[in-house]
Design a protein around this motif. Structure first.
Motif, mmCIF file in Angstrom:
data_model
loop_
_atom_site.group_PDB
_atom_site.id
_atom_site.type_symbol
_atom_site.label_atom_id
_atom_site.label_comp_id
_atom_site.label_asym_id
_atom_site.label_seq_id
_atom_site.Cartn_x
_atom_site.Cartn_y
_atom_site.Cartn_z
ATOM 1 N N GLU A 133 -4.569 16.659 8.198
ATOM 2 C CA GLU A 133 -3.356 15.529 8.280
ATOM 3 C C GLU A 133 -2.513 15.610 9.411
ATOM 4 O OE1 GLU A 133 0.373 14.612 5.293
ATOM 5 O OE2 GLU A 133 -0.694 16.509 5.124
ATOM 6 N N GLY A 134 -2.417 14.320 9.798
ATOM 7 C CA GLY A 134 -1.780 14.237 11.107
ATOM 8 C C GLY A 134 -0.166 14.384 10.922
ATOM 9 N N PHE A 135 0.621 14.397 11.931
ATOM 10 C CA PHE A 135 2.149 14.506 12.095
ATOM 11 C C PHE A 135 2.654 13.472 13.207
ATOM 12 C CE2 PHE A 135 0.608 17.095 15.443
ATOM 13 C CZ PHE A 135 1.683 17.206 16.292
ATOM 14 N N ASP A 136 3.816 13.126 12.782
ATOM 15 C CA ASP A 136 4.555 12.062 13.788
ATOM 16 C C ASP A 136 5.697 12.719 14.428
ATOM 17 O OD1 ASP A 136 3.200 10.152 12.303
ATOM 18 O OD2 ASP A 136 4.756 9.562 10.796
ATOM 19 N N PHE A 137 5.698 12.180 15.807
ATOM 20 C CA PHE A 137 6.674 12.754 16.648
ATOM 21 C C PHE A 137 7.026 11.727 17.688
ATOM 22 C CE2 PHE A 137 7.542 15.490 20.489
ATOM 23 C CZ PHE A 137 8.941 15.958 20.090
ATOM 24 N N LEU A 138 8.088 11.405 17.870
ATOM 25 C CA LEU A 138 8.700 10.277 18.893
ATOM 26 C C LEU A 138 7.832 9.191 18.936
ATOM 27 C CD1 LEU A 138 9.394 12.731 21.785
ATOM 28 C CD2 LEU A 138 10.902 11.948 20.079
ATOM 29 N N GLY A 139 7.624 8.387 17.885
ATOM 30 C CA GLY A 139 6.880 7.309 17.564
ATOM 31 C C GLY A 139 5.259 7.473 17.472
ATOM 32 N N PHE A 140 4.947 8.607 17.699
ATOM 33 C CA PHE A 140 3.355 8.549 17.586
ATOM 34 C C PHE A 140 2.694 9.428 16.409
ATOM 35 C CE2 PHE A 140 4.035 7.408 22.098
ATOM 36 C CZ PHE A 140 3.223 6.642 22.241
ATOM 37 N N THR A 141 1.838 8.857 15.837
ATOM 38 C CA THR A 141 1.072 9.837 14.976
ATOM 39 C C THR A 141 0.152 10.531 15.755
ATOM 40 O OG1 THR A 141 1.564 8.198 13.137
ATOM 41 C CG2 THR A 141 -0.442 9.795 12.759
ATOM 42 N N HIS A 142 0.161 12.076 15.535
ATOM 43 C CA HIS A 142 -0.918 12.736 16.092
ATOM 44 C C HIS A 142 -1.980 13.103 15.124
ATOM 45 C CE1 HIS A 142 2.776 13.136 18.874
ATOM 46 N NE2 HIS A 142 2.026 13.769 19.510
ATOM 47 N N LEU A 143 -3.262 12.732 15.635
ATOM 48 C CA LEU A 143 -4.336 13.055 14.792
ATOM 49 C C LEU A 143 -5.384 14.002 15.619
ATOM 50 C CD1 LEU A 143 -4.736 9.536 13.618
ATOM 51 C CD2 LEU A 143 -4.036 11.336 12.103
ATOM 52 N N CYS A 144 -6.157 14.919 14.499
ATOM 53 C CA CYS A 144 -7.397 15.791 15.337
ATOM 54 C C CYS A 144 -8.351 14.469 15.523
ATOM 55 C CB CYS A 144 -7.620 16.620 14.304
ATOM 56 S SG CYS A 144 -6.553 18.046 14.387
ATOM 57 N N SER A 145 -9.151 14.473 16.465
ATOM 58 C CA SER A 145 -10.324 13.546 16.842
ATOM 59 C C SER A 145 -11.299 14.038 17.758
ATOM 60 C CB SER A 145 -9.734 11.952 17.135
ATOM 61 O OG SER A 145 -10.488 11.270 17.372
ATOM 62 N N LYS A 146 -12.290 13.423 18.181
ATOM 63 C CA LYS A 146 -13.320 13.775 19.164
ATOM 64 C C LYS A 146 -13.166 12.617 20.136
ATOM 65 C CE LYS A 146 -16.116 16.224 15.751
ATOM 66 N NZ LYS A 146 -17.471 16.253 15.324
ATOM 67 N N ASN A 147 -13.660 12.922 21.338
ATOM 68 C CA ASN A 147 -13.892 12.280 22.622
ATOM 69 C C ASN A 147 -15.436 11.608 22.408
ATOM 70 O OD1 ASN A 147 -15.575 14.278 23.514
ATOM 71 N ND2 ASN A 147 -13.794 15.124 24.711
ATOM 72 N N ARG A 148 -15.859 11.020 23.597
ATOM 73 C CA ARG A 148 -17.204 10.462 23.478
ATOM 74 C C ARG A 148 -18.245 11.410 23.441
ATOM 75 N NH1 ARG A 148 -16.247 5.512 27.636
ATOM 76 N NH2 ARG A 148 -14.511 4.075 26.241
ATOM 77 N N LYS A 149 -17.854 12.725 23.966
ATOM 78 C CA LYS A 149 -18.996 13.730 24.102
ATOM 79 C C LYS A 149 -19.080 14.532 23.085
ATOM 80 C CE LYS A 149 -18.639 13.903 29.541
ATOM 81 N NZ LYS A 149 -18.446 14.663 30.251
ATOM 82 N N GLY A 150 -18.250 14.207 21.890
ATOM 83 C CA GLY A 150 -18.060 15.076 20.719
ATOM 84 C C GLY A 150 -17.068 16.396 20.588
ATOM 85 N N GLY A 151 -16.286 16.138 21.977
ATOM 86 C CA GLY A 151 -15.383 17.423 22.117
ATOM 87 C C GLY A 151 -14.202 17.171 21.279
ATOM 88 N N TYR A 152 -13.252 17.885 21.147
ATOM 89 C CA TYR A 152 -12.073 17.912 20.511
ATOM 90 C C TYR A 152 -10.844 17.081 21.328
ATOM 91 C CZ TYR A 152 -7.282 18.478 18.511
ATOM 92 O OH TYR A 152 -5.977 18.744 18.017
ATOM 93 N N PHE A 153 -10.412 16.048 20.633
ATOM 94 C CA PHE A 153 -9.578 15.180 21.504
ATOM 95 C C PHE A 153 -8.101 14.768 20.458
ATOM 96 C CE2 PHE A 153 -8.092 10.412 21.987
ATOM 97 C CZ PHE A 153 -7.703 10.584 23.333
ATOM 98 N N LEU A 154 -7.032 14.981 20.963
ATOM 99 C CA LEU A 154 -5.854 14.950 20.410
ATOM 100 C C LEU A 154 -5.311 13.294 20.501
ATOM 101 C CD1 LEU A 154 -3.346 15.960 18.696
ATOM 102 C CD2 LEU A 154 -2.383 16.528 21.149
ATOM 103 N N ARG A 155 -5.908 12.677 19.478
ATOM 104 C CA ARG A 155 -5.527 11.352 19.352
ATOM 105 C C ARG A 155 -4.074 11.085 18.896
ATOM 106 N NH1 ARG A 155 -7.531 6.453 15.282
ATOM 107 N NH2 ARG A 155 -6.661 4.928 16.384
#
Length: 396
Positions: free
Chosen positions: A258-280
């Motif tokens: 589950e994501g969380f909100d902080f200062l106008g943004f929802t922070h989510l666990c995601s992946k980049n184009r190479k399949g690595g961890y990306f904080l979206r």
């Protein structure tokens, strides 16, 4: 009184105000209370301060800032010189990406600005400020109360949001009530990684271990209650979040982190184009909808204004939105915002058109392209910018 009206006799008024302060005859005026809508549908009380009170408060803030900037911790970002919301966002993202953070405590203080006990706050200020004139001024501003519907209400708790000195007073109170406690806990109980980023009363804590996160949550409630503060029961939540959260939850047959909100943004666990961890980080959906509603309301007021005038105003709105929300991973929200603003403007122009001359998309497209810029990302990756602007050695 307006600033323009006050300026007409400025050379006479300022010396008089200066004399009143030194003689002790200066009297603070109650703030005028008004309300502004929040994204969740509720209203936030806002205090409009008299001009002379703003002037005196700013002078006191200038003095106190020099004193307290040497005291405040690095993880406090709200309303401090040289610090910003994006500084707090960068620090949080960098900590999540570079430290072993697996759990996030998204904490929200319930009615913080309306809950600060006056005497306790003044007690804290006396630790660093010995000038009785400064203490009397702050006491006057706290106790003068607010005006609403023609009535004056006195208070023993709370400092009005909107006044010049309120953000600094809030930081002072939380420095003693929260920050010192957190810093002491991190140093004396080394049980895995613990991070915190605070912007005024909005804060996020991160932990390596779940048991430590749960202990912090229980201890934090007790710590804050001793200072007259309460965690919001609905907005304070502990969530599994981090580099290994998705993999761990998948093995246990649970859903996505589950994501969380902080200062106008929802922070989510995601992946980049190479399949690595990306904080979206993407714009909070409620915030986007609220902004569009405000644009529509403003367009109704400007319905019969010249197209050029409205176009210039909308351009500033779109650019301002892009400058804040133009972070990596949020390009979809940027495009959506521009499209929604364009549609709102289109329907506003159609409503004002006479029969037979209604605005069409064919006519409108060149207009919107002339005024509304296509938004692009304007912020670097947070860990890159944080390393440049503050240095890794200062990430605390």
């Amino acid at each position: 009184m307006t600033w323009q009206g006050y300026e007409e006799r400025l050379e006479e008024r300022l010396p008089t105000l200066h004399t009143e302060i030194h003689k002790g005859s200066y009297r603070a005026k109650p703030v005028l209370r008004t309300y502004i809508p929040k994204a969740d549908g509720h209203k936030r009380p806002l205090g409009i301060t008299a001009i002379e009170d703003k002037l005196v408060q700013q002078a006191v803030v200038n003095v106190l800032t020099v004193i307290y900037e040497t005291e405040f911790y690095g993880f406090s970002y709200g309303y401090r010189p040289g610090r910003s919301q994006h500084g707090a966002l960068d620090a949080l993202a960098t900590a999540i990406l570079t430290k072993r953070i697996n759990w996030i405590l998204d904490a929200d203080l319930q009615g913080f600005f309306d809950s600060i006990p006056h005497e306790r706050l003044l007690e804290f200020i006396r630790k660093r400020v010995g000038d009785k004139r400064i203490l009397r001024l702050i006491s006057k501003w706290l106790k003068t109360g607010y005006s609403e519907d023609g009535r004056i209400y006195r208070q023993t708790v709370g400092t009005p949001q909107g006044s010049v000195i309120s953000p600094l007073l809030a930081n002072i109170y939380l420095h003693y009530a929260l920050d010192e406690w957190v810093e002491n806990e991190r140093r004396t109980r080394p049980n895995g990684e613990v991070i915190i980023v605070r912007y005024a009363d909005d804060m996020v804590l991160g932990f390596q271990y779940k048991n430590e996160a749960e202990r912090y949550l229980a201890a934090l409630k007790e710590q804050l209650s001793g200072y007259g503060l309460t965690l919001h029961p609905e907005k304070t939540r502990l969530k599994e979040f981090g580099r290994y959260a998705a993999e761990g939850r998948k093995k246990r047959g649970e859903g996505k982190p589950e994501g969380f909100d902080f200062l106008g943004f929802t922070h989510l666990c995601s992946k980049n184009r190479k399949g690595g961890y990306f904080l979206r980080r993407k714009t909070i959906s409620k915030r986007l909808r609220q902004t569009i509603r405000e644009v529509k309301d403003a367009l109704r007021m400007r319905m019969h204004a010249p197209i050029k005038e409205t176009g210039i105003w909308l351009k500033s709105v779109v650019l301002g939105y892009g400058q804040y929300f133009g972070v990596p991973g949020n390009i979809k929200a940027l495009k959506s915002f521009r499209d929604l603003v364009a549609k709102a403007w289109y329907w506003s122009l159609r409503r004002r058109s006479q029969k037979g001359t209604a605005m069409t998309w064919q006519r409108f497209t060149p207009i919107v392209d002339a005024y509304l810029p296509r938004l692009r990302l304007c912020h670097d990756f947070p860990e890159v910018r944080f390393a440049i602007t503050q240095g890794r050695s200062r990430m605390r």
